[in-house]
Enzyme design. Structure first.
Site, PDB file in Angstrom:
ATOM      1  N   TYR A 111     105.636 -17.122  87.414  1.00  0.00           N
ATOM      2  CA  TYR A 111     105.941 -15.594  86.740  1.00  0.00           C
ATOM      3  C   TYR A 111     104.892 -14.571  86.918  1.00  0.00           C
ATOM      4  O   TYR A 111     103.702 -15.179  86.695  1.00  0.00           O
ATOM      5  CB  TYR A 111     105.988 -15.651  85.242  1.00  0.00           C
ATOM      6  N   HIS A 130     119.140 -19.950  84.958  1.00  0.00           N
ATOM      7  CA  HIS A 130     118.167 -20.356  83.875  1.00  0.00           C
ATOM      8  C   HIS A 130     118.673 -21.112  82.844  1.00  0.00           C
ATOM      9  O   HIS A 130     118.266 -20.955  81.559  1.00  0.00           O
ATOM     10  CB  HIS A 130     117.689 -19.061  83.346  1.00  0.00           C
ATOM     11  N   THR A 189     110.262 -17.429  90.000  1.00  0.00           N
ATOM     12  CA  THR A 189     111.294 -17.174  89.302  1.00  0.00           C
ATOM     13  C   THR A 189     111.757 -15.541  88.992  1.00  0.00           C
ATOM     14  O   THR A 189     110.744 -14.924  88.533  1.00  0.00           O
ATOM     15  CB  THR A 189     111.257 -17.625  87.911  1.00  0.00           C
ATOM     16  N   LYS A 192     113.854 -18.325  92.534  1.00  0.00           N
ATOM     17  CA  LYS A 192     114.590 -19.001  91.652  1.00  0.00           C
ATOM     18  C   LYS A 192     115.264 -17.923  90.757  1.00  0.00           C
ATOM     19  O   LYS A 192     114.552 -17.122  90.444  1.00  0.00           O
ATOM     20  CB  LYS A 192     113.793 -19.983  90.731  1.00  0.00           C
ATOM     21  N   SER A 230     105.263 -25.164  85.184  1.00  0.00           N
ATOM     22  CA  SER A 230     105.595 -23.711  84.727  1.00  0.00           C
ATOM     23  C   SER A 230     104.494 -22.911  84.638  1.00  0.00           C
ATOM     24  O   SER A 230     103.571 -23.366  84.214  1.00  0.00           O
ATOM     25  CB  SER A 230     106.582 -23.727  83.491  1.00  0.00           C
TER      26      SER A 230
HETATM   27  C1  LIG Z   1     112.944 -25.170  77.511  1.00  0.00           C
HETATM   28  C2  LIG Z   1     113.127 -24.439  78.688  1.00  0.00           C
HETATM   29  C3  LIG Z   1     112.024 -23.738  79.236  1.00  0.00           C
HETATM   30  C4  LIG Z   1     112.112 -23.314  80.384  1.00  0.00           C
HETATM   31  N1  LIG Z   1     111.048 -22.449  80.953  1.00  0.00           N
HETATM   32  C5  LIG Z   1     111.168 -22.146  82.271  1.00  0.00           C
HETATM   33  C6  LIG Z   1     109.995 -21.386  83.010  1.00  0.00           C
HETATM   34  O1  LIG Z   1     108.846 -21.280  82.249  1.00  0.00           O
HETATM   35  N2  LIG Z   1     109.996 -21.122  84.136  1.00  0.00           N
HETATM   36  C7  LIG Z   1     111.357 -21.093  84.885  1.00  0.00           C
HETATM   37  O2  LIG Z   1     111.552 -20.523  86.067  1.00  0.00           O
HETATM   38  N3  LIG Z   1     112.224 -21.595  84.116  1.00  0.00           N
HETATM   39  C8  LIG Z   1     112.368 -22.089  83.074  1.00  0.00           C
HETATM   40  N4  LIG Z   1     113.521 -22.801  82.360  1.00  0.00           N
HETATM   41  C9  LIG Z   1     114.720 -22.919  83.121  1.00  0.00           C
HETATM   42  C10 LIG Z   1     114.855 -23.978  84.008  1.00  0.00           C
HETATM   43  O3  LIG Z   1     113.758 -23.929  85.010  1.00  0.00           O
HETATM   44  C11 LIG Z   1     116.017 -24.415  84.628  1.00  0.00           C
HETATM   45  O4  LIG Z   1     116.605 -23.253  85.632  1.00  0.00           O
HETATM   46  C12 LIG Z   1     117.053 -24.698  83.708  1.00  0.00           C
HETATM   47  O5  LIG Z   1     116.481 -25.597  82.757  1.00  0.00           O
HETATM   48  C13 LIG Z   1     118.279 -25.686  84.354  1.00  0.00           C
HETATM   49  O6  LIG Z   1     119.333 -25.809  83.507  1.00  0.00           O
HETATM   50  P1  LIG Z   1     119.516 -27.324  82.675  1.00  0.00           P
HETATM   51  O7  LIG Z   1     118.775 -27.155  81.408  1.00  0.00           O
HETATM   52  O8  LIG Z   1     120.845 -27.069  82.088  1.00  0.00           O
HETATM   53  O9  LIG Z   1     119.374 -28.283  83.677  1.00  0.00           O
HETATM   54  C14 LIG Z   1     113.505 -23.356  80.994  1.00  0.00           C
HETATM   55  C15 LIG Z   1     114.499 -23.887  80.750  1.00  0.00           C
HETATM   56  C16 LIG Z   1     114.489 -24.559  79.381  1.00  0.00           C
HETATM   57  C17 LIG Z   1     115.596 -25.436  78.711  1.00  0.00           C
END
Ligand SMILES: Cc1cc2nc3c(=O)[nH]c(=O)nc-3n(C[C@H](O)[C@H](O)[C@H](O)COP(=O)(O)O)c2cc1C
Length: 387
Positions: free
Chosen positions: A128, A274, A154, A250, A105
């Site tokens: 980002y 997300h 994203t 994404k 990330s």
């Molecule tokens: C704690 C956390 C931090 C996240 N940070 C980012 C991020 O920095 N960039 C991003 O594109 N998605 C981020 N996401 C979304 C994840 O990439 C992903 O879309 C999502 O976790 C998928 O769902 P799931 O947790 O049910 O597998 C984050 C998700 C979580 C749970």
């Protein structure tokens, strides 16, 4: 011994301070999107086809000319260093060992150069775009030099989601823990010892060099995801001109956006809400997937995430036309529960479940999973593409 993702989740809950577990676990507003991701997933059923030769089941899958153990990848998650010191590195090593891609990330806590030096698996970088575009430009250049193969842009964060758990816990930068949070921290000595050893995690990838400290405001802006709201489809050309490897967008849910992605010249899309952390009124991704696949009409690979917890969930997405699934929280549960070994265990468990599901539905390879396994399709799913 944990036997499934839920077991890892329970371990993570015991090990992590409440504010960290809530940060990982939480969704936006009433968390209805979070629940919908799971509820709709459970409504999809797989109908087996029998008496196929499944003596050798092969779950390997290909994307952008490479092959993986299974159609899964680690999703980009920010602040992995809060879950465990060097969390990005540990998860990347686990992904390399299991032979699936790892996504780093923008809000990560390990510099991409270090990840490049200390891991040898496939690495994707998630971007980002902040108001100051030069930050994105230096990160893209460094990602290329550090051997990242694929860029994930994203796009579902024009503002941070309303995560009420984080607000209650006082989780923002600068961190102002409530008294309850301080008391809770005292009950988590293993986590605290890790933090004492490594120091508080920082968003180290915002800076071009290791010793260049980013401002506290910029770090806080990234935590609250104060990104560039002017970002539009026209900016994809700006990115395309700077990155010649695959670009994946994404966070798409609308079929019109799927068509735009095709025309924008990207190489793939990730259907994502997300993990229920942004728009609480958004549809589940498993229900949005058929219309997105129909809109793309085979022109780009379609990946999906949000709410995938079992190998059978991955097989459902493949049957609906996805070529891969990203895993967010399951990886963080494994990381909290057991570090690199914990992430490896989560990935191996899901791959084993994929293989068992394939055996039971009569599919000896990923290519043999298809609409024939989806006889009873829930009515909430719309397949009609836009005209
Ligand atoms: C704690 C956390 C931090 C996240 N940070 C980012 C991020 O920095 N960039 C991003 O594109 N998605 C981020 N996401 C979304 C994840 O990439 C992903 O879309 C999502 O976790 C998928 O769902 P799931 O947790 O049910 O597998 C984050 C998700 C979580 C749970």
């Amino acid at each position: 011994m944990p036997v499934n993702v839920e077991d890892h989740r329970l371990r993570a809950k015991r090990r992590l301070p409440r504010f960290v577990f809530d940060y990982v676990e939480g969704g936006a507003d009433d968390e209805s999107c979070l629940r919908r991701n799971r509820a709709d997933m459970e409504r999809v059923t797989l109908t087996p086809t029998c008496l196929r030769d499944v003596s050798a089941v092969d779950s390997s899958a290909g994307l952008f000319g490479r092959r993986w153990r299974a159609p899964i990848a680690i999703a980009p998650t920010g602040f992995n260093g809060l879950v465990r010191p060097d969390g990005d590195l540990l998860a990347a090593r686990a992904a390399a060992a299991v032979q699936v891609p790892f996504s780093l990330s923008t809000a990560s806590n390990t510099r991409m150069e270090r990840l490049g030096r200390e891991t040898d698996g496939e690495r994707w970088f998630q971007l980002y775009v902040m108001t100051d575009r030069s930050i994105a430009e230096q990160m893209i250049e460094r990602a290329r030099q550090a051997g990242f193969t694929t860029l994930i842009l994203t796009v579902d964060v024009p503002t941070g989601g309303n995560r009420e758990r984080d607000r209650r816990n006082g989780f923002r930068l600068p961190f102002r823990p409530s008294l309850a949070t301080i008391l809770d921290l005292c009950r988590r000595p293993a986590w605290l010892a890790g933090l004492a050893r490594s120091g508080p995690p920082r968003f180290v990838n915002l800076s071009p060099t290791e010793d260049h400290e980013q401002s506290a405001e910029l770090q806080a802006a990234l935590l609250s995801r104060a990104l560039d709201r002017r970002l539009s489809w026209d900016d994809v050309a700006w990115l395309r001109a700077r990155w010649d490897g695959p670009i994946i967008i994404k966070g798409l849910l609308h079929p019109e956006d799927a068509v735009r992605a095709v025309h924008a010249g990207v190489n793939g899309i990730i259907v994502s809400n997300h993990g229920g952390r942004q728009l609480d009124a958004a549809p589940s991704t498993i229900s949005a997937l058929p219309a997105m696949v129909a809109a793309i009409a085979g022109r780009l690979p379609v990946l999906v995430d949000s709410g995938f917890r079992r190998g059978s969930d991955v097989v459902k997405a493949v049957a609906l036309g996805a070529c891969g699934v990203l895993l967010g929280r399951p990886v963080l549960y494994g990381l909290a529960a057991g570090g690199e070994a914990g992430v490896r265990a989560v990935l191996e468990t899901i791959i084993a479940e994929i293989e068992t599901t394939m055996t039971l539905i009569g599919a000896a390879s990923i290519a043999e999973i298809g609409p024939q396994h989806l006889l009873s399709h829930p009515s909430v799913f719309h397949r009609t593409p836009p005209s």
